[in-house]
Scaffold this motif. Structure first.
Motif, PDB file in Angstrom:
ATOM      1  N   TYR A  19       0.845  -1.195   0.000  1.00  0.00           N
ATOM      2  CA  TYR A  19       0.000   0.000   0.000  1.00  0.00           C
ATOM      3  C   TYR A  19       0.881   1.247   0.000  1.00  0.00           C
ATOM      4  N   PHE A  20       0.261   2.364  -0.360  1.00  0.00           N
ATOM      5  CA  PHE A  20       0.919   3.669  -0.328  1.00  0.00           C
ATOM      6  C   PHE A  20       0.279   4.476   0.799  1.00  0.00           C
ATOM      7  N   GLU A  21       1.116   5.114   1.595  1.00  0.00           N
ATOM      8  CA  GLU A  21       0.627   5.922   2.704  1.00  0.00           C
ATOM      9  C   GLU A  21       1.031   7.380   2.494  1.00  0.00           C
ATOM     10  N   GLY A  22       0.053   8.260   2.419  1.00  0.00           N
ATOM     11  CA  GLY A  22       0.329   9.675   2.197  1.00  0.00           C
ATOM     12  C   GLY A  22       0.570  10.409   3.508  1.00  0.00           C
ATOM     13  N   LEU A  23       1.682  11.128   3.589  1.00  0.00           N
ATOM     14  CA  LEU A  23       1.957  12.009   4.715  1.00  0.00           C
ATOM     15  C   LEU A  23       1.694  13.438   4.243  1.00  0.00           C
ATOM     16  N   LYS A  24       2.128  14.423   4.970  1.00  0.00           N
ATOM     17  CA  LYS A  24       1.803  15.796   4.593  1.00  0.00           C
ATOM     18  C   LYS A  24       2.366  16.160   3.224  1.00  0.00           C
ATOM     19  N   ASP A  25       3.642  15.923   3.033  1.00  0.00           N
ATOM     20  CA  ASP A  25       4.290  16.296   1.771  1.00  0.00           C
ATOM     21  C   ASP A  25       4.967  15.120   1.078  1.00  0.00           C
ATOM     22  N   TYR A  26       4.853  13.953   1.646  1.00  0.00           N
ATOM     23  CA  TYR A  26       5.560  12.785   1.129  1.00  0.00           C
ATOM     24  C   TYR A  26       4.623  11.586   1.026  1.00  0.00           C
ATOM     25  N   VAL A  85      -8.623   4.225  -0.726  1.00  0.00           N
ATOM     26  CA  VAL A  85      -9.677   3.875   0.222  1.00  0.00           C
ATOM     27  C   VAL A  85      -9.773   4.879   1.376  1.00  0.00           C
ATOM     28  N   HIS A  86      -8.853   5.830   1.380  1.00  0.00           N
ATOM     29  CA  HIS A  86      -8.781   6.797   2.477  1.00  0.00           C
ATOM     30  C   HIS A  86      -7.989   7.988   1.967  1.00  0.00           C
ATOM     31  N   ARG A  87      -8.171   9.124   2.599  1.00  0.00           N
ATOM     32  CA  ARG A  87      -7.417  10.320   2.204  1.00  0.00           C
ATOM     33  C   ARG A  87      -5.922  10.061   2.226  1.00  0.00           C
ATOM     34  N   SER A  88      -5.478   9.129   3.095  1.00  0.00           N
ATOM     35  CA  SER A  88      -4.042   8.887   3.258  1.00  0.00           C
ATOM     36  C   SER A  88      -3.564   7.529   2.757  1.00  0.00           C
ATOM     37  N   PHE A  89      -4.454   6.734   2.117  1.00  0.00           N
ATOM     38  CA  PHE A  89      -4.036   5.388   1.721  1.00  0.00           C
ATOM     39  C   PHE A  89      -4.557   4.982   0.334  1.00  0.00           C
ATOM     40  N   ILE A  90      -3.642   4.392  -0.464  1.00  0.00           N
ATOM     41  CA  ILE A  90      -4.003   3.660  -1.681  1.00  0.00           C
ATOM     42  C   ILE A  90      -3.526   2.232  -1.464  1.00  0.00           C
ATOM     43  N   VAL A  91      -4.414   1.255  -1.682  1.00  0.00           N
ATOM     44  CA  VAL A  91      -4.044  -0.131  -1.391  1.00  0.00           C
ATOM     45  C   VAL A  91      -3.910  -0.946  -2.673  1.00  0.00           C
ATOM     46  N   ALA A  92      -3.027  -1.962  -2.613  1.00  0.00           N
ATOM     47  CA  ALA A  92      -2.918  -2.942  -3.694  1.00  0.00           C
ATOM     48  C   ALA A  92      -4.028  -3.974  -3.475  1.00  0.00           C
ATOM     49  N   LEU A  93      -5.006  -4.000  -4.362  1.00  0.00           N
ATOM     50  CA  LEU A  93      -6.201  -4.820  -4.153  1.00  0.00           C
ATOM     51  C   LEU A  93      -5.876  -6.297  -3.977  1.00  0.00           C
ATOM     52  N   LYS A  94      -4.913  -6.800  -4.741  1.00  0.00           N
ATOM     53  CA  LYS A  94      -4.631  -8.249  -4.675  1.00  0.00           C
ATOM     54  C   LYS A  94      -3.891  -8.636  -3.398  1.00  0.00           C
ATOM     55  N   ASN A  95      -3.410  -7.645  -2.645  1.00  0.00           N
ATOM     56  CA  ASN A  95      -2.673  -7.962  -1.415  1.00  0.00           C
ATOM     57  C   ASN A  95      -3.514  -7.771  -0.152  1.00  0.00           C
ATOM     58  N   ILE A  96      -4.824  -7.534  -0.339  1.00  0.00           N
ATOM     59  CA  ILE A  96      -5.711  -7.450   0.827  1.00  0.00           C
ATOM     60  C   ILE A  96      -5.863  -8.848   1.420  1.00  0.00           C
ATOM     61  N   ASP A  97      -5.603  -8.977   2.724  1.00  0.00           N
ATOM     62  CA  ASP A  97      -5.724 -10.272   3.402  1.00  0.00           C
ATOM     63  C   ASP A  97      -7.133 -10.481   3.966  1.00  0.00           C
ATOM     64  N   VAL A  98      -7.635  -9.453   4.649  1.00  0.00           N
ATOM     65  CA  VAL A  98      -8.928  -9.564   5.330  1.00  0.00           C
ATOM     66  C   VAL A  98      -9.680  -8.236   5.209  1.00  0.00           C
ATOM     67  N   ILE A  99     -11.012  -8.322   5.078  1.00  0.00           N
ATOM     68  CA  ILE A  99     -11.857  -7.130   5.166  1.00  0.00           C
ATOM     69  C   ILE A  99     -12.766  -7.343   6.367  1.00  0.00           C
ATOM     70  N   GLU A 100     -12.720  -6.428   7.305  1.00  0.00           N
ATOM     71  CA  GLU A 100     -13.465  -6.562   8.551  1.00  0.00           C
ATOM     72  C   GLU A 100     -14.212  -5.268   8.821  1.00  0.00           C
ATOM     73  N   ARG A 101     -15.531  -5.323   8.619  1.00  0.00           N
ATOM     74  CA  ARG A 101     -16.371  -4.120   8.710  1.00  0.00           C
ATOM     75  C   ARG A 101     -15.801  -3.048   7.773  1.00  0.00           C
ATOM     76  N   SER A 102     -15.368  -1.931   8.317  1.00  0.00           N
ATOM     77  CA  SER A 102     -14.853  -0.858   7.455  1.00  0.00           C
ATOM     78  C   SER A 102     -13.331  -0.806   7.459  1.00  0.00           C
ATOM     79  N   ILE A 106      -6.197  -0.690   7.840  1.00  0.00           N
ATOM     80  CA  ILE A 106      -6.441   0.562   7.112  1.00  0.00           C
ATOM     81  C   ILE A 106      -7.949   0.776   7.033  1.00  0.00           C
ATOM     82  N   THR A 107      -8.410   1.904   7.514  1.00  0.00           N
ATOM     83  CA  THR A 107      -9.845   2.200   7.517  1.00  0.00           C
ATOM     84  C   THR A 107     -10.288   2.683   6.140  1.00  0.00           C
ATOM     85  N   VAL A 108     -11.409   2.146   5.674  1.00  0.00           N
ATOM     86  CA  VAL A 108     -12.026   2.638   4.431  1.00  0.00           C
ATOM     87  C   VAL A 108     -12.934   3.798   4.832  1.00  0.00           C
TER      88      VAL A 108
END
Length: 243
Positions: free
Chosen positions: A157-164, A197-214, A223-225
């Motif tokens: 996944y990619f995690e967005g920080l303020k400028d990076y 899936v979030h203001r701070s996250f882009i996920v690799a769909l094929k690497n999702i292990d579990v989806i639990e509620r949100s 990572i919260t959706v």
């Protein structure tokens, strides 16, 4: 753009640097050089009369810096900064430059930046359907003054920080840090493989292990959706579930 070429100008107060970038432009098939100027003041008058698509712009110049000049450019003119001073990178990012070349740079580094510009203009013209070719399986990212080749298959996944952005990879406990916005990265990624899936996250769909509620779990990371992206994500889940 004439014949789908990107029209460009070079602004640099050092004659050697000006000539070097000119030689790089001339050997790049999709670039068309319109002007070269030795100061931002000179460039301002020329570009106001004949706008260009892309500017290769030095930052440290007398009278008017490249950063100051970039804020006065026509709306559709994009910038690639060229400078010998690495501490300007964050300022370049804040004015939404396409890239930032640290002098001295070679043709390979120049071409990587020019290709980013080409991708941006192709998206704008609609010749690319929202994303780069689905066959694309890697990206080059700049980190610690190096261009790193990142295999998309290795991205968790990619995690967005303020400028990076932090790029989290399989079998790599330490993230790769690169100066880039999550929005511009999102435009570069194949949407069949990645989803924001979030203001701070882009996920690799094929690497999702579990989806639990949100929440999504990837490699033990939760990572919260967020609400903004939930409907698109649920559509993806429904399309890929056994009914």
């Amino acid at each position: 753009m004439s014949n789908d070429k990107i029209t460009c100008a070079i602004v640099d107060d050092e004659p050697m640097a000006l000539n070097l970038v000119e030689s790089y432009v001339e050997k790049t098939p999709f670039l068309e050089l319109k002007q070269k100027c030795s100061s931002a003041i000179e460039a301002m008058e020329i570009i106001n009369n004949e706008p260009v698509d892309l500017l290769f712009l030095d930052i440290q110049m007398p009278d008017l810096t490249g950063i100051e000049f970039s804020k006065m450019l026509p709306k559709n003119t994009r910038v690639i900064f060229t400078t010998a001073f690495d501490h300007y990178a964050l300022e370049g990012f804040k004015v939404e430059a396409i890239d930032y070349l640290l002098k001295p740079f070679d043709y390979a580094e120049f071409l990587t930046a020019a290709n980013k510009a080409n991708s941006w203009f192709e998206l704008k013209r609609g010749t690319k359907k929202h994303n780069i070719s689905e066959e694309k399986d890697f990206l080059f990212v700049k980190s610690e003054y190096k261009q790193l080749r990142i295999k998309l298959a290795d991205v968790l996944y990619f995690e967005g920080l303020k400028d990076y952005i932090k790029i989290w990879l399989k079998d790599n406990p330490k993230a790769i840090l690169t100066l880039m916005s999550l929005k511009s990265l999102e435009e570069e990624l194949p949407n069949s493989q990645f989803m924001r899936v979030h203001r701070s996250f882009i996920v690799a769909l094929k690497n999702i292990d579990v989806i639990e509620r949100s929440q999504i779990i990837i490699n033990k990371q939760r990572i919260t959706v967020s609400e903004q992206y939930k409907s698109k994500f649920l559509e993806y889940i429904n399309n890929n579930s056994l009914h």
